[in-house]
Motif scaffolding. Structure first.
Motif, short mmCIF file in Angstrom:
data_model
loop_
_atom_site.label_atom_id
_atom_site.label_comp_id
_atom_site.label_asym_id
_atom_site.label_seq_id
_atom_site.Cartn_x
_atom_site.Cartn_y
_atom_site.Cartn_z
N LEU A 1 20.55 -24.41 -57.86
CA LEU A 1 19.37 -25.26 -57.79
C LEU A 1 18.40 -25.09 -58.94
N GLY A 2 18.49 -23.97 -59.66
CA GLY A 2 17.53 -23.66 -60.71
C GLY A 2 16.45 -22.71 -60.22
N LEU A 3 15.75 -22.07 -61.16
CA LEU A 3 14.75 -21.06 -60.82
C LEU A 3 13.56 -21.68 -60.09
N THR A 4 13.11 -22.83 -60.56
CA THR A 4 11.92 -23.45 -59.94
C THR A 4 12.17 -23.78 -58.49
N ALA A 5 13.31 -24.39 -58.19
CA ALA A 5 13.62 -24.74 -56.82
C ALA A 5 13.81 -23.49 -55.96
N THR A 6 14.36 -22.44 -56.55
CA THR A 6 14.58 -21.20 -55.80
C THR A 6 13.26 -20.57 -55.37
N VAL A 7 12.31 -20.48 -56.30
CA VAL A 7 11.01 -19.90 -55.97
C VAL A 7 10.25 -20.81 -55.01
N ALA A 8 10.37 -22.12 -55.18
CA ALA A 8 9.71 -23.05 -54.26
C ALA A 8 10.25 -22.89 -52.84
N ALA A 9 11.56 -22.71 -52.73
CA ALA A 9 12.16 -22.51 -51.41
C ALA A 9 11.66 -21.20 -50.79
N ALA A 10 11.56 -20.16 -51.61
CA ALA A 10 11.04 -18.88 -51.10
C ALA A 10 9.60 -19.03 -50.63
N ALA A 11 8.79 -19.76 -51.39
CA ALA A 11 7.40 -19.99 -50.99
C ALA A 11 7.33 -20.76 -49.67
N ALA A 12 8.19 -21.75 -49.50
CA ALA A 12 8.20 -22.52 -48.25
C ALA A 12 8.57 -21.64 -47.07
N ILE A 13 9.54 -20.75 -47.26
CA ILE A 13 9.94 -19.84 -46.19
C ILE A 13 8.77 -18.94 -45.79
N VAL A 14 8.04 -18.45 -46.79
CA VAL A 14 6.91 -17.56 -46.51
C VAL A 14 5.79 -18.32 -45.81
N VAL A 15 5.57 -19.59 -46.16
CA VAL A 15 4.55 -20.40 -45.48
C VAL A 15 4.92 -20.56 -44.01
N VAL A 16 6.17 -20.88 -43.73
CA VAL A 16 6.64 -21.01 -42.35
C VAL A 16 6.44 -19.70 -41.60
N LEU A 17 6.71 -18.59 -42.28
CA LEU A 17 6.52 -17.27 -41.67
C LEU A 17 5.06 -17.05 -41.28
N ALA A 18 4.13 -17.41 -42.16
CA ALA A 18 2.71 -17.23 -41.87
C ALA A 18 2.28 -18.09 -40.69
N VAL A 19 2.71 -19.36 -40.67
CA VAL A 19 2.35 -20.26 -39.57
C VAL A 19 2.93 -19.75 -38.26
N ALA A 20 4.18 -19.31 -38.30
CA ALA A 20 4.82 -18.79 -37.09
C ALA A 20 4.09 -17.56 -36.57
#
Length: 423
Positions: free
Chosen positions: A368-387
């Protein structure tokens, strides 16, 4: 056990902190030296990987049994024995390395044993800190332990590099000396007055005692979320190292960005006690997790430039804050007889998926590329915070330890009515 009066952490804590700080610095140097020596001995990078794997395997194998041992044994004796074993292993390795390249089997055996020793020391030290330190001072004490870890992460590789340039045996000899210093400090600690053991866990099988600690974690919504939070953040940060290497322009950039992780961890450990005193645990952990989620896109936007070290350091600073908040709450809600098992259980769950982080990051970056990889990681962490907010907010069951009039802790009561009655 008697604890220091007033605002003092007390002599027992400083003995424990000083001894284990020396050991942590030596261990950080050995962790770097083991794969380097293995690589130079055989000229095969796979041997370096085996040395790192052996260390991780030792940590994971011992993590859960170590909690049972910490609950059953007098912690001063346990600390002393582990430090002496570590000193013996490293002294033997130093002798082998002094006569030429150490054989691979010796390096792998030493790495495995050092992982076991370190994993056994962790819950023993955690329970000892709770015994030596007044509840209202636990955030400060745990913040100091996080500071120690960050300093060791920064200074250990520098010590290893300097000593490796002279003779690899010196690294292992210095680490053996650090374990001996820790053993001397442990020998000076006061003996514990053992907490009464309800239900006689010392008479149960190790498997039953271990299961009791894991059940306690499962029955506590806050501890369940804490374990999941730590596991996901460890997975993200382990994968982030691969992204750092892939995005850096040269080896200097790699060094700068890696140092930023250590510097951020050090800064976070310094203000973690203040956060733990002022924020309810659930809110503090959620905010810390959000900081990581916000910092990751900043790192993506600046990747390829040294300024990317700033958001990387900000993300790393949130780690010690989350760790201290989890540890303080865990100590407050866990019965004395389960402290070691609950601490080691959370530690095991937090680390069990972390080793796949680099592989996942590499596969994602390739596809996917580096940008998409870090964006996916950020999205996972956001979901973690909301949960986390959804899972822990609005449930009262206790107050923050040692803080009169503080806001309630989230859901400190067990889901099991029998366990809840035991207190």
């Amino acid at each position: 056990m008697s604890r220091a009066a007033g605002g003092r952490l007390g002599r027992p804590f400083w003995l424990l902190f000083g001894g284990e700080s020396a050991s942590a610095l030596g261990t950080a140097a050995s962790v770097v030296a083991l794969p380097v020596v293995a690589l130079h001995a055989g000229g095969d990078v796979r041997q370096a990987g085996l040395a790192g794997t052996a260390l991780s395997v030792g940590v994971l194998l011992a993590r859960l049994p170590a909690g049972v041992i910490a609950d059953r044994c007098e912690r001063r004796t346990l600390l002393l024995v582990c430090d002496l074993v570590g000193a013996g292993v490293l002294a033997a390795l130093a002798l082998l390395a002094s006569g030429g390249p150490a054989p691979l089997w010796a390096l792998l055996a030493a790495a495995l044993l050092l992982g076991v020793v370190g994993s056994t020391l962790a819950p023993a030290e955690n329970v000892a800190v709770r015994s030596f330190v007044r509840p209202e001072l636990l955030p400060r004490a745990l913040g100091l332990l996080q500071t120690r870890a960050a300093v060791a992460l920064i200074a250990g590789p520098l010590v290893a590099g300097a000593l490796l340039a002279v003779d690899p045996a010196w690294v292992f000899a210095a680490d053996a000396g650090s374990y001996l210093a820790a053993a001397c400090c442990a020998a000076l600690l006061p003996r514990e007055v053992r907490d009464e053991v309800e239900g006689g866990p010392a008479e149960r099988s190790g498997r039953a005692a271990l299961a009791e600690g894991l059940r306690f974690i499962w029955r506590m919504p806050f501890l369940r979320y804490a374990a999941v939070n730590a596991a996901v953040l460890n997975l993200v940060f382990n994968g982030l190292l691969i992204v750092v290497v892939a995005s850096a322009g040269d080896t200097v950039d790699v060094g700068v960005l890696t140092a930023a992780l250590g510097a951020g961890g050090l800064a976070g450990s310094l203000f973690a006690p203040a956060v733990a005193r002022r924020l309810p645990p659930a809110r503090g952990i959620a905010l810390g997790t959000v900081v990581v989620a916000l910092a990751l896109p900043g790192f993506t936007a600046l990747q390829g430039h040294w300024s990317a070290a700033v958001p990387l350091a900000v993300a790393a600073a949130a780690g010690p804050v989350v760790t201290v908040l989890i540890a303080v709450t865990q100590m407050a809600v866990t019965p004395p007889r389960l402290q070691g098992r609950v601490h080691s259980g959370i530690g095991f769950l937090a680390q069990v998926i972390a080793p796949v982080g680099p592989t996942l990051a590499g596969l994602s970056a390739h596809a996917l590329g580096l940008t998409a990889t870090v964006a996916a990681a950020a999205a996972i962490v956001v979901v973690l915070a909301v949960a986390g907010v959804a899972a822990t907010a609005g449930r009262a069951g206790g107050r923050r330890p040692g803080l009169a009039g503080a806001e309630p802790l989230p859901e400190l009561r067990s889901d099991d009515p029998v366990e809840a009655r035991r207190g």
